[in-house]
Design a protein around this motif. Sequence first.
Motif, mmCIF file in Angstrom:
data_model
loop_
_atom_site.group_PDB
_atom_site.id
_atom_site.type_symbol
_atom_site.label_atom_id
_atom_site.label_comp_id
_atom_site.label_asym_id
_atom_site.label_seq_id
_atom_site.Cartn_x
_atom_site.Cartn_y
_atom_site.Cartn_z
ATOM 1 N N GLY A 31 16.991 -1.437 -8.427
ATOM 2 C CA GLY A 31 15.809 -1.661 -9.240
ATOM 3 C C GLY A 31 16.080 -2.062 -10.680
ATOM 4 N N THR A 32 17.357 -2.261 -11.037
ATOM 5 C CA THR A 32 17.698 -2.743 -12.384
ATOM 6 C C THR A 32 17.732 -4.263 -12.349
ATOM 7 N N THR A 33 16.853 -4.880 -13.111
ATOM 8 C CA THR A 33 16.735 -6.341 -13.100
ATOM 9 C C THR A 33 17.473 -6.998 -14.254
ATOM 10 N N THR A 34 17.886 -6.191 -15.241
ATOM 11 C CA THR A 34 18.489 -6.746 -16.456
ATOM 12 C C THR A 34 19.584 -5.811 -16.946
ATOM 13 N N PHE A 35 20.723 -6.390 -17.351
ATOM 14 C CA PHE A 35 21.798 -5.568 -17.893
ATOM 15 C C PHE A 35 22.346 -6.186 -19.176
ATOM 16 N N MET A 36 22.958 -5.309 -19.997
ATOM 17 C CA MET A 36 23.688 -5.720 -21.187
ATOM 18 C C MET A 36 25.095 -5.166 -21.040
ATOM 19 N N GLU A 37 26.081 -6.051 -21.105
ATOM 20 C CA GLU A 37 27.429 -5.681 -20.691
ATOM 21 C C GLU A 37 28.380 -5.629 -21.879
ATOM 22 N N MET A 38 29.378 -4.762 -21.773
ATOM 23 C CA MET A 38 30.251 -4.417 -22.880
ATOM 24 C C MET A 38 31.472 -5.341 -22.998
ATOM 25 N N PRO A 39 32.082 -5.406 -24.195
ATOM 26 C CA PRO A 39 33.131 -6.406 -24.439
ATOM 27 C C PRO A 39 34.544 -5.979 -24.096
ATOM 28 N N ASN A 40 34.770 -4.748 -23.586
ATOM 29 C CA ASN A 40 36.144 -4.299 -23.349
ATOM 30 C C ASN A 40 36.662 -4.733 -21.988
ATOM 31 N N THR A 41 36.501 -6.050 -21.735
ATOM 32 C CA THR A 41 37.110 -6.695 -20.580
ATOM 33 C C THR A 41 38.470 -7.257 -21.023
ATOM 34 N N VAL A 42 39.129 -8.015 -20.146
ATOM 35 C CA VAL A 42 40.458 -8.547 -20.485
ATOM 36 C C VAL A 42 40.456 -10.063 -20.305
ATOM 37 N N PRO A 43 40.568 -10.824 -21.400
ATOM 38 C CA PRO A 43 40.718 -10.355 -22.781
ATOM 39 C C PRO A 43 39.420 -9.782 -23.324
ATOM 40 N N ASN A 44 39.529 -8.948 -24.361
ATOM 41 C CA ASN A 44 38.339 -8.411 -25.022
ATOM 42 C C ASN A 44 37.495 -9.550 -25.584
ATOM 43 N N ALA A 45 36.184 -9.402 -25.514
ATOM 44 C CA ALA A 45 35.277 -10.443 -26.008
ATOM 45 C C ALA A 45 35.171 -10.333 -27.531
ATOM 46 N N ALA A 79 0.837 -1.200 0.000
ATOM 47 C CA ALA A 79 0.000 0.000 0.000
ATOM 48 C C ALA A 79 0.877 1.258 0.000
ATOM 49 N N GLY A 80 0.582 2.162 -0.914
ATOM 50 C CA GLY A 80 1.317 3.415 -1.001
ATOM 51 C C GLY A 80 2.599 3.339 -1.809
ATOM 52 N N GLN A 81 2.983 2.138 -2.256
ATOM 53 C CA GLN A 81 4.212 1.992 -3.025
ATOM 54 C C GLN A 81 3.900 1.816 -4.506
ATOM 55 N N HIS A 82 4.818 2.253 -5.325
ATOM 56 C CA HIS A 82 4.673 2.127 -6.769
ATOM 57 C C HIS A 82 5.374 0.859 -7.253
ATOM 58 N N LEU A 83 4.694 0.123 -8.105
ATOM 59 C CA LEU A 83 5.253 -1.082 -8.710
ATOM 60 C C LEU A 83 5.612 -0.767 -10.158
ATOM 61 N N LEU A 84 6.884 -0.922 -10.494
ATOM 62 C CA LEU A 84 7.392 -0.612 -11.829
ATOM 63 C C LEU A 84 7.983 -1.875 -12.443
ATOM 64 N N PRO A 85 8.013 -1.965 -13.768
ATOM 65 C CA PRO A 85 8.823 -3.017 -14.383
ATOM 66 C C PRO A 85 10.286 -2.757 -14.059
ATOM 67 N N GLY A 86 11.048 -3.808 -13.819
ATOM 68 C CA GLY A 86 12.460 -3.635 -13.520
ATOM 69 C C GLY A 86 13.176 -2.913 -14.654
ATOM 70 N N LEU A 87 14.144 -2.092 -14.298
ATOM 71 C CA LEU A 87 14.903 -1.377 -15.314
ATOM 72 C C LEU A 87 15.738 -2.344 -16.142
ATOM 73 N N ILE A 88 15.893 -2.024 -17.418
ATOM 74 C CA ILE A 88 16.776 -2.762 -18.318
ATOM 75 C C ILE A 88 17.874 -1.793 -18.741
#
Length: 454
Positions: free
Chosen positions: A85-99, A48-57
């Motif tokens: 509140g972020t439920t989903t991420f897309m991650e970048m390839p500049n790790t070591v070694p690069n993907a 009650a009193g709280q907002h329900l949102l779709p998780g952030l992507i």
Amino acid sequence: MNSTLLLNTLLVNEGTCLEADVLIENGRISRIGSDLQHLSADRVIDAAGQHLLPGLIDDQVHFREPGLTHKATIATEARAAVAGGTTTFMEMPNTVPNALTQELLEDKYQIAADTSLANYSFYMGASNDNYDEVMRTDPQRVCGIKVFMGSSTGNMLVDAPQVLEKLFADAPCLIATHCEDEPTVRQRMEFFREKYGDDVPYDIHAIVRNEDACLKSSGFAVELATRKGTRLHILHISTGEETGLFDIGHRVNGQILLADGTPKLITAEACVHHLWFDAGDYRAWGTKIKCNPAIKAEPNKQQILQALLDDRIDVVATDHAPHTAAEKAQPYWQAPSGLPLVQHSLNVMLEFVPQGKISLERVVEKTSHAVADCFQIQERGYIREGYHADLVLVDLKQMTAVQPDTIFSKCGWSPFESTRFHSRVTHTFVSGHLAYEKGSFNEMVKGQRLTFSR
């Protein structure tokens, strides 16, 4: 059966805010209704009193694993994401070694499967000499191909014209670009090194990596994509001038369309730090807000926000890119670029709502609905019966005070330290699993790999 019943929520979804109950069963949204109190469930939460949102992507993060785990890991940054509140991420390839090979890309997916509390996807990296590997990318299981058209953190610059032509012509899925014109940036770095030596004012970053460098590169990417018919997504727009490159789009039945009803093939992203900070903040934050592309003069953030509201810019993300405090404390030329942002991105966007800059419904659209549509993510990004239950409960009457002991990113610092946001994430559900509740994590269930309907 694993079930949770959320009662008396203020559900924000698809342009409306209404009182509703939601039943979650076996990871999915089973029922949405005005009075579901008669239903039984393993757990009942009166919201009650709280907002329900779709998780952030969040379509752009750097979680540093493998190879840079002194800064962050997939596990630590996924926890920070879920806490915000972020439920989903897309991650970048500049790790070591690069993907840069399919095998290295799959290694990252395996790490996430074992350790990530949030749902995940990873970009395939492009270089000047891995065209054949890029063409092996599965568009239904990989979010996109990352092309660095300007050098940033790492060594993945793609600057060979013939390679760019082939990539843009033949890419099997969306190409996401970092756009800064490399010759312009290098010329300006040399000029200011000669002018200042090592005694550099921090706000120089806004004019070293200036508006012209961004506009020239983004303009080239748009021209190339238009000519080749490429599905292009330009990341972290940082200048007002760039916003004029993009057409107005609108979402219809899971697609982003142009006014004539054809798909919008060229989309764009704004990041929370380019909406929150401006060049005047370098005086207080110095290299802590050094990032690429740079945070620029104040009018730019107003123009980016307007483009977001006008639907020229389609989504909001973070470009979360942590470094240790010691690394960021180095002098300007040595300090790496990047900020840890993912834990507080929803707080930032919600802060704009009472200021009258954006509506709550539009925040949800730009951080969830539009991201799902832009990337064609299957059954996520909306609060709909049958969809994965990626949900966040937010209390808009509680404060979030950002202090070192409340920061979950491994680096342990935040550019929002000492800020008091007028919202608090209380519960985060990832694919139906209550992963975060009032400061505590339940890591018994991991997030899921995204799939795409392309």
